[in-house]
Design a protein around this motif. Structure first.
Motif, mmCIF file in Angstrom:
data_model
loop_
_atom_site.group_PDB
_atom_site.id
_atom_site.type_symbol
_atom_site.label_atom_id
_atom_site.label_comp_id
_atom_site.label_asym_id
_atom_site.label_seq_id
_atom_site.Cartn_x
_atom_site.Cartn_y
_atom_site.Cartn_z
ATOM 1 N N THR A 64 0.861 -1.188 0.000
ATOM 2 C CA THR A 64 0.000 0.000 0.000
ATOM 3 C C THR A 64 0.892 1.231 0.000
ATOM 4 O O THR A 64 2.095 1.165 0.283
ATOM 5 N N TYR A 79 0.795 3.543 2.183
ATOM 6 C CA TYR A 79 1.229 3.737 3.573
ATOM 7 C C TYR A 79 2.479 2.903 3.864
ATOM 8 O O TYR A 79 3.427 3.378 4.481
ATOM 9 N N GLU A 80 2.482 1.661 3.404
ATOM 10 C CA GLU A 80 3.623 0.780 3.639
ATOM 11 C C GLU A 80 4.881 1.298 2.940
ATOM 12 O O GLU A 80 5.989 1.218 3.478
ATOM 13 N N LYS A 93 6.308 4.166 4.894
ATOM 14 C CA LYS A 93 6.965 3.671 6.099
ATOM 15 C C LYS A 93 8.349 3.112 5.778
ATOM 16 O O LYS A 93 9.309 3.305 6.544
ATOM 17 N N ARG A 97 3.619 11.022 2.816
ATOM 18 C CA ARG A 97 2.469 10.352 2.213
ATOM 19 C C ARG A 97 2.042 11.016 0.904
ATOM 20 O O ARG A 97 1.776 10.338 -0.086
ATOM 21 N N TYR A 151 2.061 9.049 -2.752
ATOM 22 C CA TYR A 151 0.898 8.803 -3.606
ATOM 23 C C TYR A 151 1.025 9.508 -4.958
ATOM 24 O O TYR A 151 0.567 8.997 -5.983
#
Length: 229
Positions: A33, A35-36, A39, A45, A49
């Protein structure tokens, strides 16, 4: 995270450095994802994206539908193959539709950066019709060994002044050029002279000016005479 060379090469395939970093994470981890990815990479973020959206458009990622959006990488060989085929199609279009080539200027042109110098050397080798003279270290000469073999196989004269290098069919004079020194003459018509050390600050002068070509030829001729003694 991928090494800097991998990131640089991915950038050569049309990715920004940030996109290259993110794509390399997908290659390492598989389906992820946004988010992953953030991280793992430490990229914000919003930037993650934005880059993921661009990677999907560029054919490096596929969208996996589910409860939360996940993405999976296009296999690296397939991605690079697709990009090469796309650029080949575009190159053929440009060759057909761009204005016709005018006669190259015979002035003095500065070639900056080791990558651009290497590209210019390959271009000169490809266009050599009769003869080639090189004075450079063996490390530099070896980079273009396959190109030199092709010239010899097609009957072109190849003369090399270098250290610790052998090539069947070439006339080689044993000498020790200064570190990074490059002297390159093709068809007694074009010259490339300067330094090639592997730095982005490398610089060479390229010209078809006959005065410079004559000076360079005379300098190499005198060097060969001394080496023959």
């Amino acid at each position: 995270m991928a090494d800097s060379t991998t990131i640089d090469i991915l950038a050569d395939f049309g990715l920004t450095r940030q996109e290259a970093v993110i794509y390399s994470e997908f290659i390492s981890h598989g389906e992820m994802t946004g988010y992953e990815v953030g991280k793992e990479t430490g990229i914000s973020r919003s930037n993650v994206y934005s880059s993921i959206s661009s990677l999907v458009e560029k054919g490096a990622l596929y969208v996996v539908q589910g409860e939360s959006s996940k993405y999976t990488p296009v296999e690296i060989n397939q991605f690079t193959k697709n990009r090469i085929e796309e650029l080949t199609r575009k190159a053929l279009y440009l060759k057909k539709h761009c204005p016709k080539k005018i006669k190259a200027a015979d002035g003095y042109i500065t070639i900056q950066g080791e990558k651009n110098i290497r590209n210019k050397i390959r271009e000169m080798l490809e266009k050599t019709e009769f003869r080639l003279y090189i004075m450079a270290s063996a490390d530099i000469v070896r980079e273009f060994e396959e190109d030199l073999k092709k010239l010899i196989e097609t009957g072109k004269k190849v003369v090399i002044l270098t250290d610790d290098f052998k090539l069947k069919g070439a006339k080689i004079y044993e000498t020790k050029p200064e570190n990074g020194q490059l002297r390159f003459i093709t068809d007694s018509a074009y010259v490339l002279t300067g330094e090639l050390t592997g730095s982005e600050h490398d610089s060479c002068l390229y010209s078809g000016q006959q005065n410079l070509v004559a000076v360079m030829k005379e300098a190499l001729k005198n060097k060969i005479i001394l080496l023959d003694k």
